[in-house]
Write an enzyme that holds these catalytic residues in place. Structure first.
Site, PDB file in Angstrom:
ATOM      1  N   ASP A   5       0.827  -1.207   0.000  1.00  0.00           N
ATOM      2  CA  ASP A   5       0.000   0.000   0.000  1.00  0.00           C
ATOM      3  C   ASP A   5       0.859   1.254   0.000  1.00  0.00           C
ATOM      4  OD1 ASP A   5      -2.280   1.493   0.001  1.00  0.00           O
ATOM      5  OD2 ASP A   5      -2.787   1.168   2.097  1.00  0.00           O
ATOM      6  N   HIS A   6       0.747   2.035  -1.054  1.00  0.00           N
ATOM      7  CA  HIS A   6       1.478   3.298  -1.163  1.00  0.00           C
ATOM      8  C   HIS A   6       0.618   4.475  -0.698  1.00  0.00           C
ATOM      9  CE1 HIS A   6       3.793   6.510  -3.403  1.00  0.00           C
ATOM     10  NE2 HIS A   6       4.781   5.802  -2.906  1.00  0.00           N
TER      11      HIS A   6
END
Length: 357
Positions: free
Chosen positions: A300-301
């Site tokens: 998850d960015h």
């Protein structure tokens, strides 16, 4: 001034104002192309399974007219997605080349480049406005969006990991405060057009645009912004001289709430959960999409945080900094809201978080 020159000047002023008033209102747009006060999106990571899809282009969507996440039927790379509809206004403004409209695009990872600049803030966003109103889009997507003449595209590098963002519509009166916030975050501007008509009120943006700003900025600055429909937002802006984790060192203490933070957790580069100060910050470790589907923070960015469940102050903040030792030394910011529907939507995504040792 002679009467004739005065009449001419008034006529030019009237025609210019008429041009602005006749233009469609610049605003965040939903997938039907209708104006909304704000919207939030969460682009899902590329994973196999019915709740994800294999493309890495599916996204969750929430706006001022809805009460919970909705999985979009569009893909984020579609010109008919919420991002595509909103950015269509940028392409129209660029084509029209009007002196009444301005835009500014920034990203530490500029489109179609593998080089990431550490000389500027770890910030990503876009502003488009005229003298009536405009919008500010803050997001976590490297290399996005492309310059206006290339049309709407979503970068292939943004598919693998989750991404997040928020768009808020503001009256023009709010852009002077936004101008000061950008000075603090020191964005890497790669495309901009700010006609001279805006330079008197917006002092810093034209200089940042020209990369000639010599104005000294504070180490950090907090401001209250009001959306076009009168909803209050807070914006936290920190410079690289504020060398502390923005979550634990500032936001949690300022908002007086324990925070659950979701940021990109790269191995051996993350900060641990922090309970050393009156208000704690806990790292979210996994995000749930449904009862059977979840993904970890390593995939998850996105960059967001919410007040811990059960606390009095229900805040949600969306921005562009990770919890890592390196990014404690970078400039960036978060926009925060106490909207209950946004808070509930993000609260339901938390599968579990890391307690303090």
């Amino acid at each position: 001034m002679s009467a004739r020159r005065l009449r001419t000047s008034l006529a030019v002023l009237f025609l210019g104002l008429l041009g602005v008033l006749e233009a469609p209102a610049i605003s965040c747009r939903n997938e039907a192309g209708r104006a909304v006060d704000w919207f939030v999106f969460y682009k899902l990571p590329r994973r196999q399974g019915k709740d994800f899809g294999e493309t890495g282009l599916e996204y969750l969507y929430l706006d001022s007219a809805t009460r919970s996440w909705r999985r979009s039927e569009r893909l984020v790379n579609s010109s008919r997605s919420a991002l595509g509809r909103t950015l269509h206004q940028l392409h129209e403004a660029h084509t029209a080349k009007s002196n009444n409209t301005a835009y500014l695009m920034y990203n530490d990872g500029i489109p179609k480049s593998m080089n990431y600049s550490r000389n500027y803030g770890h910030t990503k966003g876009l502003l488009l406005w005229n003298r009536i109103q405009g919008f500010w889009l803050l997001h976590s997507i490297p290399g996005f969006p492309p310059v206006p003449e290339e049309g709407y595209e979503y970068p292939s590098t943004g598919r693998r990991n989750g991404q997040s963002g928020i768009c808020v519509t503001f009256k023009y009166s709010q852009f002077e405060a936004i101008d000061s916030q950008l000075l603090v975050t020191n964005p890497n501007i790669y495309c901009c057009s700010i006609p001279a008509t805006f330079h008197q009120e917006l002092v810093h943006m034209p200089r940042l645009c020209a990369r000639s700003s010599s104005s000294k900025s504070p180490a950090r600055h907090l401001t209250t912004l009001q959306s076009a429909q009168g909803k209050n937002f807070l914006h936290f802006a920190k410079s690289d001289s504020f060398s502390d984790d923005i979550f634990a060192g500032w936001m949690a203490q300022q908002l007086k709430t324990h925070l659950l933070a979701e940021t990109w957790q790269r191995k051996r580069q993350e900060l641990p959960s922090n309970c050393s100060l009156p208000y704690h910050v806990y790292n979210i470790k996994a995000i749930k999409i449904s009862r059977k589907s979840y993904f970890s923070s390593y995939q998850d960015h996105a960059k967001w945080c919410i007040s811990q469940k059960g606390t009095k102050n229900r805040w949600t903040c969306i921005g562009d900094l990770n919890r890592s030792p390196h990014q404690a030394l970078r400039s960036g910011g978060f926009i925060c809201t106490q909207n209950q529907h946004i808070h509930q939507a993000f609260q339901r995504l938390v599968l579990y978080y890391e307690d303090c040792d």
